[in-house]
Write a protein that holds these residues in place. Sequence first.
Motif, mmCIF file in Angstrom:
data_model
loop_
_atom_site.group_PDB
_atom_site.id
_atom_site.type_symbol
_atom_site.label_atom_id
_atom_site.label_comp_id
_atom_site.label_asym_id
_atom_site.label_seq_id
_atom_site.Cartn_x
_atom_site.Cartn_y
_atom_site.Cartn_z
ATOM 1 N N ARG A 117 -11.659 7.489 -4.847
ATOM 2 C CA ARG A 117 -12.724 6.483 -5.003
ATOM 3 C C ARG A 117 -12.270 5.133 -4.468
ATOM 4 N NH1 ARG A 117 -13.646 9.209 -10.035
ATOM 5 N NH2 ARG A 117 -12.267 7.736 -11.103
ATOM 6 N N LEU A 118 -10.987 4.804 -4.691
ATOM 7 C CA LEU A 118 -10.469 3.529 -4.197
ATOM 8 C C LEU A 118 -10.480 3.489 -2.677
ATOM 9 C CD1 LEU A 118 -9.158 0.800 -4.775
ATOM 10 C CD2 LEU A 118 -6.941 1.959 -4.822
ATOM 11 N N ARG A 119 -10.094 4.616 -2.053
ATOM 12 C CA ARG A 119 -10.130 4.671 -0.590
ATOM 13 C C ARG A 119 -11.551 4.520 -0.068
ATOM 14 N NH1 ARG A 119 -5.950 8.578 -1.346
ATOM 15 N NH2 ARG A 119 -7.484 10.252 -1.409
ATOM 16 N N LYS A 120 -12.519 5.115 -0.766
ATOM 17 C CA LYS A 120 -13.912 4.977 -0.347
ATOM 18 C C LYS A 120 -14.376 3.530 -0.470
ATOM 19 C CE LYS A 120 -15.481 9.696 -1.378
ATOM 20 N NZ LYS A 120 -16.374 10.537 -2.212
ATOM 21 N N LEU A 121 -13.986 2.870 -1.582
ATOM 22 C CA LEU A 121 -14.377 1.475 -1.763
ATOM 23 C C LEU A 121 -13.743 0.587 -0.694
ATOM 24 C CD1 LEU A 121 -14.154 1.129 -5.660
ATOM 25 C CD2 LEU A 121 -16.225 1.149 -4.257
ATOM 26 N N GLU A 122 -12.460 0.850 -0.380
ATOM 27 C CA GLU A 122 -11.791 0.082 0.669
ATOM 28 C C GLU A 122 -12.463 0.304 2.017
ATOM 29 O OE1 GLU A 122 -7.782 1.386 0.468
ATOM 30 O OE2 GLU A 122 -7.230 0.008 -1.151
ATOM 31 N N ARG A 164 -5.866 10.868 -11.401
ATOM 32 C CA ARG A 164 -5.264 9.915 -10.471
ATOM 33 C C ARG A 164 -5.747 10.169 -9.048
ATOM 34 N NH1 ARG A 164 -0.808 6.549 -10.300
ATOM 35 N NH2 ARG A 164 0.053 6.238 -8.204
ATOM 36 N N ALA A 212 -9.256 8.918 -8.730
ATOM 37 C CA ALA A 212 -9.282 7.449 -8.693
ATOM 38 C C ALA A 212 -8.828 6.928 -7.329
ATOM 39 C CB ALA A 212 -8.390 6.886 -9.796
ATOM 40 N N GLU A 213 -7.788 7.552 -6.762
ATOM 41 C CA GLU A 213 -7.318 7.132 -5.444
ATOM 42 C C GLU A 213 -8.362 7.414 -4.376
ATOM 43 O OE1 GLU A 213 -3.691 9.239 -4.968
ATOM 44 O OE2 GLU A 213 -2.486 7.760 -6.064
ATOM 45 N N THR A 236 0.842 -1.197 0.000
ATOM 46 C CA THR A 236 0.000 0.000 0.000
ATOM 47 C C THR A 236 0.877 1.247 0.000
ATOM 48 O OG1 THR A 236 -0.142 0.026 2.432
ATOM 49 C CG2 THR A 236 -1.851 -1.193 1.219
#
Length: 403
Positions: free
Chosen positions: A221-226, A215, A218-219, A87
């Motif tokens: 959104r990825l943190r929200k999904l995680e 970017r 996208a990061e 990570t």
Amino acid sequence: MARLRPVVKRLAQTLNEAPPILDALRSQLRFVMSFKARDLRKRVLSALFLTFTLMFLEIKWPAALTLAAILTVEFLRLRLGLSLPDTDDAISNRRIVGTFILDMTATTVYCMPSILFFLSEQMTGLLLGILWLFGVTIHNVGGLALIKLWCWSALIPIIGTTTVSVVIIFLSPTYSPSDNWDAALVAIAALVYFSNIVEVMHRQRHNRDAFSTARAEAEQRLRKLEHLARHDGLTGLLNRSAFDSKLRDALREHDLDSGVSAVLLVDLDRFKEINDTLGHEAGDAILVEQARRMTEVIHDGTVARLGGDEFAILLTGLDRKDQATNVAAWLHDRLNEHTSLRGQRLDLGASIGIAFMDGAEETIAAVCSRADKAMYLAKKNRLSRPATWDEVEAAETAICSVV
């Protein structure tokens, strides 16, 4: 050596403060390492070809040293790439600064052969030096053009090498403008070409900004999904899978000699009755309020919602077992305080069971099963305090002795 320690300590402290520029470099590091690893074979083959060319021009020892330097920096960069954490948050500031400096060093090493070509004072060397410098520039700057900060790890050495090369060409008697104008024109053309590259990169600033914005989105959104994958959508607490992961790590690191660890299972009393009477909206409000109370009491532990009105708490690093029972007692008193909802006073209450980790052979199922049985004992007997697994064992022993 003693004088260097304060300097090293201060440098480490400065790096740990994580200025914004390091955060930006951290988000770009993984892409940079992937880009560098992709073209590793091509760079090594090019270095071998370069070595043979320098030896052909009777530049033997510098050629061997250049090849050794290139292989060394490539090996160090490969090691850094293989040891990259999973990570971005786990990437230290020292690794970022070290990788940036290594990239600058690598680009400098790759640029040095062009100077060796120019020092040969041969027209062949002049053309080969310019071509080699162009190749290094296009490979590094072109590949990293959209990454504004990391691109400077290539630009700084290339600008320096180009400046030195132009000086060598104009000061060399072989390439003197008075004696050999064609060499001077080649050098001027090289400078114009390099300036054109810089100008094109400047024009790409809009593309870089768009790339950086995309970017960052996208990061995010990825943190929200995680976060959604690991947290309960209603209370914001960890969900069952995330709690199991935390518990698994705690069991792996647990050592009876280093401290006491405990699992608390919490079940809200009379929740179903209130939920059926006042509706699901009121039930959700109760769950949110009780979750907030748990996080108020539990400062150094892990709180999770397993589902419905069931919650779990992990306490680690305690000195004594009575610390866990005291925390559970405070939590029990807090959760049994009345709640006001829609002008009504609701006496909800909670039952809590406590189980302690036994040792390295402990499993998630075993410790949770003991905590669940202790919680059921507290609920069945309507205890005004948490129950422990020891009480469950005592009760089972008493039943067996009566039978």
